[in-house]
Design a protein around this motif. Sequence first.
Motif, PDB file in Angstrom:
ATOM      1  N   VAL A  83      -8.054   1.617   1.806  1.00  0.00           N
ATOM      2  CA  VAL A  83      -7.971   0.335   2.500  1.00  0.00           C
ATOM      3  C   VAL A  83      -7.640   0.600   3.967  1.00  0.00           C
ATOM      4  CG1 VAL A  83      -5.509  -0.069   1.989  1.00  0.00           C
ATOM      5  CG2 VAL A  83      -7.009  -2.029   2.405  1.00  0.00           C
ATOM      6  N   THR A  84      -8.193  -0.248   4.839  1.00  0.00           N
ATOM      7  CA  THR A  84      -7.840  -0.194   6.256  1.00  0.00           C
ATOM      8  C   THR A  84      -7.383  -1.579   6.689  1.00  0.00           C
ATOM      9  OG1 THR A  84     -10.080  -0.691   7.074  1.00  0.00           O
ATOM     10  CG2 THR A  84      -9.510   1.643   6.743  1.00  0.00           C
ATOM     11  N   LEU A  85      -6.496  -1.603   7.678  1.00  0.00           N
ATOM     12  CA  LEU A  85      -5.940  -2.840   8.195  1.00  0.00           C
ATOM     13  C   LEU A  85      -6.308  -2.949   9.670  1.00  0.00           C
ATOM     14  CD1 LEU A  85      -3.978  -5.276   7.796  1.00  0.00           C
ATOM     15  CD2 LEU A  85      -2.117  -3.700   8.402  1.00  0.00           C
ATOM     16  N   ASP A  86      -6.882  -4.087  10.076  1.00  0.00           N
ATOM     17  CA  ASP A  86      -7.271  -4.230  11.477  1.00  0.00           C
ATOM     18  C   ASP A  86      -6.033  -4.354  12.364  1.00  0.00           C
ATOM     19  OD1 ASP A  86      -6.666  -7.003  10.890  1.00  0.00           O
ATOM     20  OD2 ASP A  86      -7.934  -7.555  12.571  1.00  0.00           O
ATOM     21  N   SER A  87      -6.215  -4.114  13.658  1.00  0.00           N
ATOM     22  CA  SER A  87      -5.078  -4.076  14.582  1.00  0.00           C
ATOM     23  C   SER A  87      -4.383  -5.431  14.723  1.00  0.00           C
ATOM     24  CB  SER A  87      -5.521  -3.553  15.951  1.00  0.00           C
ATOM     25  OG  SER A  87      -6.526  -4.388  16.481  1.00  0.00           O
ATOM     26  N   SER A  88      -5.077  -6.523  14.463  1.00  0.00           N
ATOM     27  CA  SER A  88      -4.446  -7.845  14.509  1.00  0.00           C
ATOM     28  C   SER A  88      -3.699  -8.155  13.214  1.00  0.00           C
ATOM     29  CB  SER A  88      -5.488  -8.937  14.764  1.00  0.00           C
ATOM     30  OG  SER A  88      -6.290  -9.118  13.616  1.00  0.00           O
ATOM     31  N   GLU A  89      -3.903  -7.331  12.215  1.00  0.00           N
ATOM     32  CA  GLU A  89      -3.307  -7.477  10.876  1.00  0.00           C
ATOM     33  C   GLU A  89      -3.718  -8.784  10.199  1.00  0.00           C
ATOM     34  OE1 GLU A  89       0.857  -6.466  10.708  1.00  0.00           O
ATOM     35  OE2 GLU A  89       0.450  -4.452  11.482  1.00  0.00           O
ATOM     36  N   ARG A  90      -4.934  -9.222  10.503  1.00  0.00           N
ATOM     37  CA  ARG A  90      -5.468 -10.443   9.879  1.00  0.00           C
ATOM     38  C   ARG A  90      -6.442 -10.148   8.754  1.00  0.00           C
ATOM     39  NH1 ARG A  90      -6.622 -13.713  15.409  1.00  0.00           N
ATOM     40  NH2 ARG A  90      -4.443 -14.017  15.963  1.00  0.00           N
ATOM     41  N   THR A  91      -7.103  -8.978   8.820  1.00  0.00           N
ATOM     42  CA  THR A  91      -8.060  -8.609   7.778  1.00  0.00           C
ATOM     43  C   THR A  91      -7.811  -7.176   7.325  1.00  0.00           C
ATOM     44  OG1 THR A  91      -9.748  -7.770   9.290  1.00  0.00           O
ATOM     45  CG2 THR A  91      -9.857 -10.118   8.725  1.00  0.00           C
TER      46      THR A  91
ATOM     47  N   ALA B 267       0.833  -1.208   0.000  1.00  0.00           N
ATOM     48  CA  ALA B 267       0.000   0.000   0.000  1.00  0.00           C
ATOM     49  C   ALA B 267       0.865   1.255   0.000  1.00  0.00           C
ATOM     50  CB  ALA B 267      -0.937   0.007   1.211  1.00  0.00           C
ATOM     51  N   LEU B 268       1.886   1.280   0.857  1.00  0.00           N
ATOM     52  CA  LEU B 268       2.729   2.474   0.946  1.00  0.00           C
ATOM     53  C   LEU B 268       3.597   2.680  -0.292  1.00  0.00           C
ATOM     54  CD1 LEU B 268       3.684   2.291   4.721  1.00  0.00           C
ATOM     55  CD2 LEU B 268       2.133   3.935   3.598  1.00  0.00           C
ATOM     56  N   ALA B 269       3.735   1.652  -1.119  1.00  0.00           N
ATOM     57  CA  ALA B 269       4.488   1.780  -2.369  1.00  0.00           C
ATOM     58  C   ALA B 269       3.669   2.450  -3.475  1.00  0.00           C
ATOM     59  CB  ALA B 269       4.970   0.412  -2.839  1.00  0.00           C
ATOM     60  N   LEU B 270       2.345   2.548  -3.282  1.00  0.00           N
ATOM     61  CA  LEU B 270       1.497   3.184  -4.290  1.00  0.00           C
ATOM     62  C   LEU B 270       1.650   4.706  -4.193  1.00  0.00           C
ATOM     63  CD1 LEU B 270      -1.628   0.905  -3.894  1.00  0.00           C
ATOM     64  CD2 LEU B 270      -0.047   0.962  -5.835  1.00  0.00           C
ATOM     65  N   PRO B 271       1.630   5.404  -5.327  1.00  0.00           N
ATOM     66  CA  PRO B 271       1.885   6.850  -5.334  1.00  0.00           C
ATOM     67  C   PRO B 271       0.954   7.639  -4.417  1.00  0.00           C
ATOM     68  CG  PRO B 271       1.769   5.994  -7.577  1.00  0.00           C
ATOM     69  CD  PRO B 271       1.360   4.880  -6.661  1.00  0.00           C
ATOM     70  N   GLY B 272       1.555   8.501  -3.602  1.00  0.00           N
ATOM     71  CA  GLY B 272       0.801   9.415  -2.758  1.00  0.00           C
ATOM     72  C   GLY B 272       0.159   8.789  -1.542  1.00  0.00           C
ATOM     73  N   THR B 273       0.471   7.537  -1.235  1.00  0.00           N
ATOM     74  CA  THR B 273      -0.182   6.851  -0.118  1.00  0.00           C
ATOM     75  C   THR B 273       0.508   7.161   1.199  1.00  0.00           C
ATOM     76  OG1 THR B 273      -0.934   5.062  -1.551  1.00  0.00           O
ATOM     77  CG2 THR B 273      -0.852   4.593   0.800  1.00  0.00           C
ATOM     78  N   THR B 274      -0.314   7.433   2.203  1.00  0.00           N
ATOM     79  CA  THR B 274       0.159   7.621   3.570  1.00  0.00           C
ATOM     80  C   THR B 274      -0.641   6.710   4.485  1.00  0.00           C
ATOM     81  OG1 THR B 274      -1.377   9.448   3.967  1.00  0.00           O
ATOM     82  CG2 THR B 274       0.834  10.034   3.183  1.00  0.00           C
ATOM     83  N   GLU B 275      -0.109   6.491   5.676  1.00  0.00           N
ATOM     84  CA  GLU B 275      -0.783   5.675   6.680  1.00  0.00           C
ATOM     85  C   GLU B 275      -1.121   6.553   7.875  1.00  0.00           C
ATOM     86  OE1 GLU B 275       0.025   1.770   9.528  1.00  0.00           O
ATOM     87  OE2 GLU B 275       1.507   2.322   8.015  1.00  0.00           O
ATOM     88  N   ALA B 276      -2.314   6.359   8.427  1.00  0.00           N
ATOM     89  CA  ALA B 276      -2.736   7.115   9.610  1.00  0.00           C
ATOM     90  C   ALA B 276      -3.687   6.252  10.427  1.00  0.00           C
ATOM     91  CB  ALA B 276      -3.436   8.403   9.187  1.00  0.00           C
ATOM     92  N   PRO B 277      -3.774   6.496  11.737  1.00  0.00           N
ATOM     93  CA  PRO B 277      -4.740   5.766  12.559  1.00  0.00           C
ATOM     94  C   PRO B 277      -6.171   6.082  12.114  1.00  0.00           C
ATOM     95  CG  PRO B 277      -3.199   6.997  13.928  1.00  0.00           C
ATOM     96  CD  PRO B 277      -2.977   7.435  12.522  1.00  0.00           C
ATOM     97  N   HIS B 278      -7.028   5.085  12.205  1.00  0.00           N
ATOM     98  CA  HIS B 278      -8.441   5.247  11.845  1.00  0.00           C
ATOM     99  C   HIS B 278      -9.243   4.347  12.782  1.00  0.00           C
ATOM    100  CE1 HIS B 278     -11.821   6.198   9.245  1.00  0.00           C
ATOM    101  NE2 HIS B 278     -12.097   4.907   9.137  1.00  0.00           N
ATOM    102  N   PHE B 279      -9.715   4.916  13.890  1.00  0.00           N
ATOM    103  CA  PHE B 279     -10.382   4.159  14.941  1.00  0.00           C
ATOM    104  C   PHE B 279      -9.429   3.066  15.425  1.00  0.00           C
ATOM    105  CE2 PHE B 279     -13.652   6.114  12.334  1.00  0.00           C
ATOM    106  CZ  PHE B 279     -14.344   6.834  13.282  1.00  0.00           C
ATOM    107  N   ASP B 280      -9.834   1.787  15.359  1.00  0.00           N
ATOM    108  CA  ASP B 280      -8.961   0.707  15.820  1.00  0.00           C
ATOM    109  C   ASP B 280      -8.190   0.068  14.667  1.00  0.00           C
ATOM    110  OD1 ASP B 280     -11.215  -0.394  14.642  1.00  0.00           O
ATOM    111  OD2 ASP B 280     -11.286  -2.119  15.989  1.00  0.00           O
ATOM    112  N   ARG B 281      -8.064   0.795  13.570  1.00  0.00           N
ATOM    113  CA  ARG B 281      -7.430   0.269  12.366  1.00  0.00           C
ATOM    114  C   ARG B 281      -6.346   1.232  11.886  1.00  0.00           C
ATOM    115  NH1 ARG B 281     -10.856  -3.760  10.642  1.00  0.00           N
ATOM    116  NH2 ARG B 281      -9.950  -3.885   8.583  1.00  0.00           N
ATOM    117  N   ALA B 282      -5.559   0.789  10.936  1.00  0.00           N
ATOM    118  CA  ALA B 282      -4.624   1.659  10.219  1.00  0.00           C
ATOM    119  C   ALA B 282      -5.265   1.942   8.864  1.00  0.00           C
ATOM    120  CB  ALA B 282      -3.280   0.974  10.025  1.00  0.00           C
ATOM    121  N   ALA B 283      -5.322   3.206   8.486  1.00  0.00           N
ATOM    122  CA  ALA B 283      -5.915   3.584   7.201  1.00  0.00           C
ATOM    123  C   ALA B 283      -4.810   3.967   6.226  1.00  0.00           C
ATOM    124  CB  ALA B 283      -6.867   4.760   7.380  1.00  0.00           C
ATOM    125  N   PHE B 284      -4.988   3.551   4.996  1.00  0.00           N
ATOM    126  CA  PHE B 284      -4.069   3.912   3.920  1.00  0.00           C
ATOM    127  C   PHE B 284      -4.866   4.750   2.944  1.00  0.00           C
ATOM    128  CE2 PHE B 284      -2.646   0.136   5.953  1.00  0.00           C
ATOM    129  CZ  PHE B 284      -1.288   0.359   6.122  1.00  0.00           C
TER     130      PHE B 284
END
Length: 124
Positions: free
Chosen positions: A35-43, A11-28
């Motif tokens: 896309v969001t990634l859950d805190s367990s990194e399973r989904t 995700a971070l390799a795609l142009p202009g993508t950043t990561e930030a917290p989004h509730f209990d997930r990481a948002a890209f």
Amino acid sequence: MADGADLRRMALALPGTTEAPHFDRAAFKADRIFVTLDSSERTANFKFTPDEQEFKCQLAPEVFKPIDNGWGRQGWTTAMLAEATPDDLQAALEMAHAHAVGKPKRKRSDGLVSGSSSGAESRW
């Protein structure tokens, strides 16, 4: 099989993508969250169009499932990372990213700007 580290790297390799917290997930996000990634990194939850969601869910039902709520009807789709291949993730990320790039923030009728990544709204 893929995992959260694979998704984050791709995700971070795609142009202009950043990561930030989004509730209990990481948002890209590029201009919008794609896309969001859950805190367990399973989904991960991907933002597809409804047609893309249907295609992905038919193509790989063991990987992709519509979210079972109003967000799912808008195209948000859960991916089970342990069932996904790196190729599944890359294709899904590119598809979702394409819709997130170049999306301007919308002005509401009250003059505030919606779509702010921080959750704060501004007149500026």
